[in-house]
Scaffold this active site. Structure first.
Site, PDB file in Angstrom:
ATOM      1  N   LYS A 207       0.835  -1.210   0.000  1.00  0.00           N
ATOM      2  CA  LYS A 207       0.000   0.000   0.000  1.00  0.00           C
ATOM      3  C   LYS A 207       0.871   1.263   0.000  1.00  0.00           C
ATOM      4  O   LYS A 207       0.632   2.210  -0.757  1.00  0.00           O
ATOM      5  CB  LYS A 207      -0.916  -0.025   1.232  1.00  0.00           C
ATOM      6  CG  LYS A 207      -1.652   1.246   1.488  1.00  0.00           C
ATOM      7  CD  LYS A 207      -2.723   1.509   0.453  1.00  0.00           C
ATOM      8  CE  LYS A 207      -3.184   2.942   0.504  1.00  0.00           C
ATOM      9  NZ  LYS A 207      -4.307   3.203  -0.368  1.00  0.00           N
ATOM     10  N   CYS A 261      -3.454  10.736   1.395  1.00  0.00           N
ATOM     11  CA  CYS A 261      -2.780   9.461   1.150  1.00  0.00           C
ATOM     12  C   CYS A 261      -1.406   9.684   0.545  1.00  0.00           C
ATOM     13  O   CYS A 261      -0.397   9.368   1.145  1.00  0.00           O
ATOM     14  CB  CYS A 261      -3.645   8.624   0.218  1.00  0.00           C
ATOM     15  SG  CYS A 261      -5.343   8.565   0.790  1.00  0.00           S
TER      16      CYS A 261
HETATM   17  N1  SAJ Z   1      -1.842  14.897  -8.936  1.00  0.00           N
HETATM   18  C1  SAJ Z   1      -1.003  15.684  -9.745  1.00  0.00           C
HETATM   19  N2  SAJ Z   1      -0.643  15.210 -10.960  1.00  0.00           N
HETATM   20  C2  SAJ Z   1      -1.085  14.010 -11.443  1.00  0.00           C
HETATM   21  C3  SAJ Z   1      -1.921  13.210 -10.631  1.00  0.00           C
HETATM   22  C4  SAJ Z   1      -2.288  13.677  -9.371  1.00  0.00           C
HETATM   23  O1  SAJ Z   1      -0.583  16.771  -9.359  1.00  0.00           O
HETATM   24  O2  SAJ Z   1      -0.728  13.667 -12.582  1.00  0.00           O
HETATM   25  C5  SAJ Z   1      -2.212  15.393  -7.591  1.00  0.00           C
HETATM   26  C6  SAJ Z   1      -3.712  15.620  -7.412  1.00  0.00           C
HETATM   27  O3  SAJ Z   1      -4.097  16.878  -7.893  1.00  0.00           O
HETATM   28  C7  SAJ Z   1      -3.864  15.500  -5.911  1.00  0.00           C
HETATM   29  C8  SAJ Z   1      -2.834  14.429  -5.550  1.00  0.00           C
HETATM   30  O4  SAJ Z   1      -1.928  14.384  -6.639  1.00  0.00           O
HETATM   31  O5  SAJ Z   1      -3.519  16.706  -5.255  1.00  0.00           O
HETATM   32  C9  SAJ Z   1      -3.410  13.052  -5.311  1.00  0.00           C
HETATM   33  O6  SAJ Z   1      -4.443  12.756  -6.233  1.00  0.00           O
HETATM   34  P1  SAJ Z   1      -4.669  11.325  -6.891  1.00  0.00           P
HETATM   35  O7  SAJ Z   1      -5.893  11.396  -7.731  1.00  0.00           O
HETATM   36  O8  SAJ Z   1      -3.447  10.855  -7.570  1.00  0.00           O
HETATM   37  O9  SAJ Z   1      -4.845  10.335  -5.667  1.00  0.00           O
HETATM   38  P2  SAJ Z   1      -5.781  10.341  -4.328  1.00  0.00           P
HETATM   39  O10 SAJ Z   1      -4.977  10.902  -3.200  1.00  0.00           O
HETATM   40  O11 SAJ Z   1      -7.127  10.912  -4.579  1.00  0.00           O
HETATM   41  O12 SAJ Z   1      -5.941   8.741  -4.117  1.00  0.00           O
HETATM   42  C10 SAJ Z   1      -4.769   7.934  -3.986  1.00  0.00           C
HETATM   43  C11 SAJ Z   1      -4.866   6.773  -4.996  1.00  0.00           C
HETATM   44  N3  SAJ Z   1      -3.576   6.094  -5.090  1.00  0.00           N
HETATM   45  C12 SAJ Z   1      -2.976   5.838  -6.277  1.00  0.00           C
HETATM   46  O13 SAJ Z   1      -3.436   6.184  -7.349  1.00  0.00           O
HETATM   47  C13 SAJ Z   1      -1.686   5.067  -6.231  1.00  0.00           C
HETATM   48  C14 SAJ Z   1      -5.964   5.809  -4.543  1.00  0.00           C
HETATM   49  O14 SAJ Z   1      -5.997   4.677  -5.388  1.00  0.00           O
HETATM   50  C15 SAJ Z   1      -5.730   5.371  -3.087  1.00  0.00           C
HETATM   51  O15 SAJ Z   1      -6.761   4.524  -2.633  1.00  0.00           O
HETATM   52  C16 SAJ Z   1      -5.751   6.622  -2.228  1.00  0.00           C
HETATM   53  O16 SAJ Z   1      -4.668   7.474  -2.646  1.00  0.00           O
HETATM   54  C17 SAJ Z   1      -5.575   6.180  -0.778  1.00  0.00           C
HETATM   55  O17 SAJ Z   1      -6.585   6.179  -0.039  1.00  0.00           O
HETATM   56  O18 SAJ Z   1      -4.474   5.772  -0.399  1.00  0.00           O
END
Ligand code: SAJ
Length: 407
Positions: A207, A261
């Site tokens: 995880k 996360c």
């Molecule tokens: N972000 C960027 N650039 C990108 C992708 C995301 O700047 O290309 C930023 C987003 O704007 C945000 C942050 O990253 O601020 C996180 O967003 P996210 O959509 O990547 O992820 P979370 O935090 O909503 O959810 C994550 C997910 N983990 C992964 O994709 C590996 C989700 O599957 C997990 O269940 C969740 O964390 C968790 O609960 O751990």
């Protein structure tokens, strides 16, 4: 007696408890906040997630889901409480106090043969700690053979939780092979994807690895964006072109990384192995430095205005969610409010009222009106309504687009 008792009715515990209930399990949801318990027992929800209201209402109306402030006997206990970090000396350290409290609260209700599952994202070794805490709280009444312990981390993406809850593969990592198997069987109740069994430590690390992988890759994109600012190159065009290589897939830069996360979990690896987890730590530092870079960009562009009116588009931590917690965009807006005071306008279609930290310091307005009055338009979140804004309303505005939304 209940089939399942879920401790912690937040973003993970509530959908998990509800989906089990709709599959016919008798579920008790436990939360220490009485208001949360009352809201759920009325068939309503206290958090936002598409279609979660429908699922919770169905679960409560079926009679299979009830909520309470203390656990009761059940065949399985699922712990889904927060695991934040606290700021240590130059690093960040995991705070397991909620997991410990939830685990110890089980002592009066557990019996021989119970399955105890940790769903909260946790540092390696936490499932073993749970076993020790529970045995300690039971005061020598039981031995470790009396219970089955497993770590079964969630992987669901906020905004798409209900779909991913069912369709994502999962990992069931037991302290024993029997615990892994029992946990696997349990999640097969609603999970239509594959469930892989392993040991608890590997499951914990898996995880953390998933979220660190994403953090490191976003850090690469964010670092590129800062390098490109210095070299006067359009990072969005650059990434688009580089991604035409068959083995390159760069993620998107943004104003920083938020949520509970990705910006948290890598610290659990760093805290465990500070000398070895160098890349993971640096990625965190790069992503955490991005909001300040954005603020510096605004300051630079604002210099030529006597009293610049700045419109910040988006406060949520990512697109199309209403969650402002741990949001780099909110952090940037707060800093800008301190710098530019009343002249700051914020636009967030997912909220009706200004967050507490901005009350009296900024105005909340619809994006089109804010842009009309603004000298500088700072796009922080690529929400759908912002993407649809007609480009011409940005004419004659200084535009800082941190997400490449209008490219
Ligand atoms: N972000 C960027 N650039 C990108 C992708 C995301 O700047 O290309 C930023 C987003 O704007 C945000 C942050 O990253 O601020 C996180 O967003 P996210 O959509 O990547 O992820 P979370 O935090 O909503 O959810 C994550 C997910 N983990 C992964 O994709 C590996 C989700 O599957 C997990 O269940 C969740 O964390 C968790 O609960 O751990």
């Amino acid at each position: 007696m209940f089939d399942i008792c879920v401790l912690g009715l937040g973003y993970i515990g509530l959908p998990t408890a509800s989906i089990f209930a709709t599959k016919g399990k008798k579920v008790l949801g436990v939360d220490v906040v009485p208001h949360v318990v009352q809201t759920i027992n009325e068939g309503r929800i206290h958090i936002e997630e598409p279609d979660l209201d429908i699922l919770v209402r169905a679960a409560v109306q079926s009679g299979n889901l009830t909520a309470a402030t203390a656990p009761q006997p059940a065949a399985t206990f699922i712990v889904a409480v927060p695991t934040p970090f606290h700021h240590g000396d130059g690093t960040n350290l995991p705070d397991l106090s909620f997991v410990e409290a939830a685990t110890r609260s089980l002592a009066p209700v557990v019996k021989k043969g119970d399955l105890i599952i940790l769903e909260s994202t946790s540092p390696v070794g936490t499932t073993e700690l749970m076993r020790d805490w529970l045995l300690d709280a039971c005061g020598g009444q039981f031995t470790e053979e009396d219970f089955l312990f497993a770590h079964c981390p969630e992987r669901i993406l906020p905004g798409q939780m209900l779909k991913e809850l069912v369709s994502n593969d999962r990992i069931a990592g037991g302290l024993t092979a029997e615990a892994s198997e029992k946990a696997k069987e349990l999640y097969e109740t609603f999970c239509s994807a594959e469930i892989f069994t392993t040991d608890a430590r590997t499951a914990e690390m898996a995880k953390l690895t998933e979220n660190s992988y994403r953090d490191v890759n976003i850090a690469f994109a964010n670092e590129l964006s800062m390098v490109c600012d210095s070299l006067n190159i359009d990072v969005w065009e650059l990434i688009q072109l580089a991604n035409r290589h068959p083995r390159v897939k760069i993620l998107q830069p943004g104003p920083g990384v938020g949520g509970h996360c990705i910006a948290v979990d890598p610290w659990f690896i760093v805290a465990a192995c500070p000398d070895r987890a160098r890349l993971i730590r640096t990625a965190r530092e790069v992503n955490d430095s991005k909001p300040n870079h954005v603020i510096e960009q605004v300051k630079e562009r604002a210099e030529r205005f006597r009293k610049p009116v700045i419109a910040c588009l988006g406060l949520a931590f990512k697109a199309d969610v209403d969650d402002l917690r741990e949001s780099p965009s909110l952090h940037i807006a707060e800093q800008l409010a301190d710098l530019y005071g009343e002249e700051l306008i914020v636009c967030e279609p997912h909220i009706q009222e200004l967050p507490k930290s901005l009350i009296g310091k900024a105005k909340l307005e619809p994006a089109d009106e804010a842009i009309k009055r603004a000298d500088i338009v700072l796009l922080l979140v690529d929400h759908k309504p912002f993407k649809k804004l007609p480009k011409r309303i940005l004419d004659q505005r200084v535009v800082i687009d941190t997400r490449g939304c209008w490219k």
